[in-house]
Design a protein around this motif. Structure first.
Motif, PDB file in Angstrom:
ATOM      1  N   THR A  52       0.814  -1.212   0.000  1.00 33.11           N
ATOM      2  CA  THR A  52       0.000   0.000   0.000  1.00 33.11           C
ATOM      3  C   THR A  52       0.851   1.267   0.000  1.00 33.11           C
ATOM      4  O   THR A  52       0.596   2.205  -0.751  1.00 33.11           O
ATOM      5  CB  THR A  52      -0.940   0.010   1.210  1.00 33.11           C
TER       6      THR A  52
ATOM      7  N   SER B 183      -6.618   1.625  -3.066  1.00 35.14           N
ATOM      8  CA  SER B 183      -6.225   1.590  -1.660  1.00 35.14           C
ATOM      9  C   SER B 183      -7.434   1.280  -0.787  1.00 35.14           C
ATOM     10  O   SER B 183      -8.572   1.511  -1.182  1.00 35.14           O
ATOM     11  CB  SER B 183      -5.622   2.938  -1.246  1.00 35.14           C
TER      12      SER B 183
ATOM     13  N   GLU C  83      -7.533   2.666   2.196  1.00 36.83           N
ATOM     14  CA  GLU C  83      -7.591   3.838   3.055  1.00 36.83           C
ATOM     15  C   GLU C  83      -7.342   5.086   2.214  1.00 36.83           C
ATOM     16  O   GLU C  83      -6.650   5.040   1.201  1.00 36.83           O
ATOM     17  CB  GLU C  83      -6.563   3.740   4.181  1.00 36.83           C
ATOM     18  N   GLU C  84      -7.933   6.190   2.621  1.00 40.29           N
ATOM     19  CA  GLU C  84      -7.764   7.418   1.878  1.00 40.29           C
ATOM     20  C   GLU C  84      -6.337   7.930   2.028  1.00 40.29           C
ATOM     21  O   GLU C  84      -5.761   7.845   3.122  1.00 40.29           O
ATOM     22  CB  GLU C  84      -8.747   8.476   2.382  1.00 40.29           C
TER      23      GLU C  84
ATOM     24  N   ARG D 287      -3.187  10.194   2.767  1.00 38.21           N
ATOM     25  CA  ARG D 287      -2.986  11.291   3.704  1.00 38.21           C
ATOM     26  C   ARG D 287      -2.149  12.413   3.096  1.00 38.21           C
ATOM     27  O   ARG D 287      -2.066  13.496   3.659  1.00 38.21           O
ATOM     28  CB  ARG D 287      -2.306  10.767   4.968  1.00 38.21           C
TER      29      ARG D 287
ATOM     30  N   TYR E 240     -14.257   7.441  -4.062  1.00 36.15           N
ATOM     31  CA  TYR E 240     -14.780   6.262  -3.389  1.00 36.15           C
ATOM     32  C   TYR E 240     -15.334   5.278  -4.407  1.00 36.15           C
ATOM     33  O   TYR E 240     -16.151   5.636  -5.257  1.00 36.15           O
ATOM     34  CB  TYR E 240     -15.862   6.694  -2.399  1.00 36.15           C
TER      35      TYR E 240
ATOM     36  N   PRO F 232      -6.415  -2.320   7.455  1.00 37.20           N
ATOM     37  CA  PRO F 232      -7.586  -1.456   7.650  1.00 37.20           C
ATOM     38  C   PRO F 232      -8.864  -2.222   7.964  1.00 37.20           C
ATOM     39  O   PRO F 232      -9.815  -1.648   8.484  1.00 37.20           O
ATOM     40  CB  PRO F 232      -7.707  -0.721   6.302  1.00 37.20           C
TER      41      PRO F 232
ATOM     42  N   ASN G 298     -10.088  -1.919  11.442  1.00 39.74           N
ATOM     43  CA  ASN G 298     -10.909  -0.748  11.741  1.00 39.74           C
ATOM     44  C   ASN G 298     -12.375  -1.033  11.455  1.00 39.74           C
ATOM     45  O   ASN G 298     -13.267  -0.600  12.186  1.00 39.74           O
ATOM     46  CB  ASN G 298     -10.436   0.453  10.932  1.00 39.74           C
TER      47      ASN G 298
ATOM     48  N   LEU H 276     -14.907  -3.511   3.720  1.00 40.08           N
ATOM     49  CA  LEU H 276     -13.712  -2.674   3.630  1.00 40.08           C
ATOM     50  C   LEU H 276     -13.903  -1.654   2.511  1.00 40.08           C
ATOM     51  O   LEU H 276     -14.212  -2.025   1.372  1.00 40.08           O
ATOM     52  CB  LEU H 276     -12.500  -3.557   3.334  1.00 40.08           C
TER      53      LEU H 276
ATOM     54  N   TYR I 294     -10.763   2.757  -2.416  1.00 35.42           N
ATOM     55  CA  TYR I 294     -10.599   4.091  -2.992  1.00 35.42           C
ATOM     56  C   TYR I 294      -9.737   4.041  -4.249  1.00 35.42           C
ATOM     57  O   TYR I 294      -8.800   3.238  -4.351  1.00 35.42           O
ATOM     58  CB  TYR I 294      -9.943   5.039  -1.979  1.00 35.42           C
TER      59      TYR I 294
END
Length: 227
Positions: free
Chosen positions: A64, A81, A83-84, A86, A94, A133, A136, A199, A202
């Protein structure tokens, strides 16, 4: 030599070529799951190629962090990905969500069809690399009591994964995993919780680098990836 090539690529992307790679291919980086779950269906690539013959799509499987780095350096055109990003120079759209599944050996688990979140977290759970992720997503369930949570990763080889399952361990991954293809019998279970455990996915790209080619790949992903 590699650093020189990276520098050349950075200079090329700064020269205003609209996100087109030097060799005319569209490079899509996706997280490498090391055989513990599939991000693309088997016919996804062929479907894209037949629908859009004018675009040469190269799919590269990378960690990733490398996916994001490749975008920053201008080595890839887009990346997938869980996760977005950073980094402020990157943008994302999305794509949808991918349902998480539990893999186990029938002898090691008696559940039929589904497991509760509490039951899942009470055992030895392995999460594939680059799928962290998903923890989460699990944590968002009120039933997720992590007191007895024991987490580990398993080696990339199918034998180590099969041994982990046969010893009563559980592996969290996507539906249709190619785990334990050495003949071991593996069952796939859904996760029962207060809401679906999925999950987010993106589509990431450099800011101000959105092109028609990006849109074409994105729309194809939107139709086929998260379905």
């Amino acid at each position: 030599m590699i650093l020189a090539q990276v520098d050349d690529l950075k200079k090329y992307t700064q020269s205003g070529n609209g996100g087109v790679s030097p060799d005319g291919h569209f490079r899509l980086y996706v997280p490498c799951l090391h055989g513990r779950g599939r991000l693309f269906s088997e016919n996804w690539y062929d479907s894209f190629e037949s629908s859009h013959p004018q675009i040469h799509l190269d799919v590269w499987h990378q960690p990733t962090a490398t996916c994001f780095e490749s975008l920053v350096l201008g080595i890839s055109d887009a990346a997938i990905s869980f996760e977005e990003p950073r980094d402020s120079v990157l943008s994302s759209k999305y794509l949808g969500e991918k349902e998480l599944k539990v893999l186990s050996c029938p002898a090691g688990h008696q559940s039929v069809g589904a497991m509760t979140v509490r039951e899942l977290l009470g055992g030895r759970l392995a999460v594939p690399i680059n799928l962290s992720p998903c923890l989460n997503a699990i944590n968002q369930c009120p039933e997720a009591q992590l007191v007895n949570f024991r987490f580990r990763d398993v080696e990339y080889g199918n034998r180590a994964q099969a041994e982990f399952l046969q010893a009563g361990g559980l592996i969290l991954g996507f539906s249709g995993s190619s785990l334990a293809s050495d003949g071991s019998e593996v069952s796939e279970y859904s996760i029962e919780g207060s809401h679906d455990v999925a999950l987010p996915i993106y589509f990431c790209y450099r800011q101000n680098a959105w092109t028609d080619r990006h849109q074409t790949v994105f729309l194809h992903l939107l139709r086929h990836l998260a379905s």
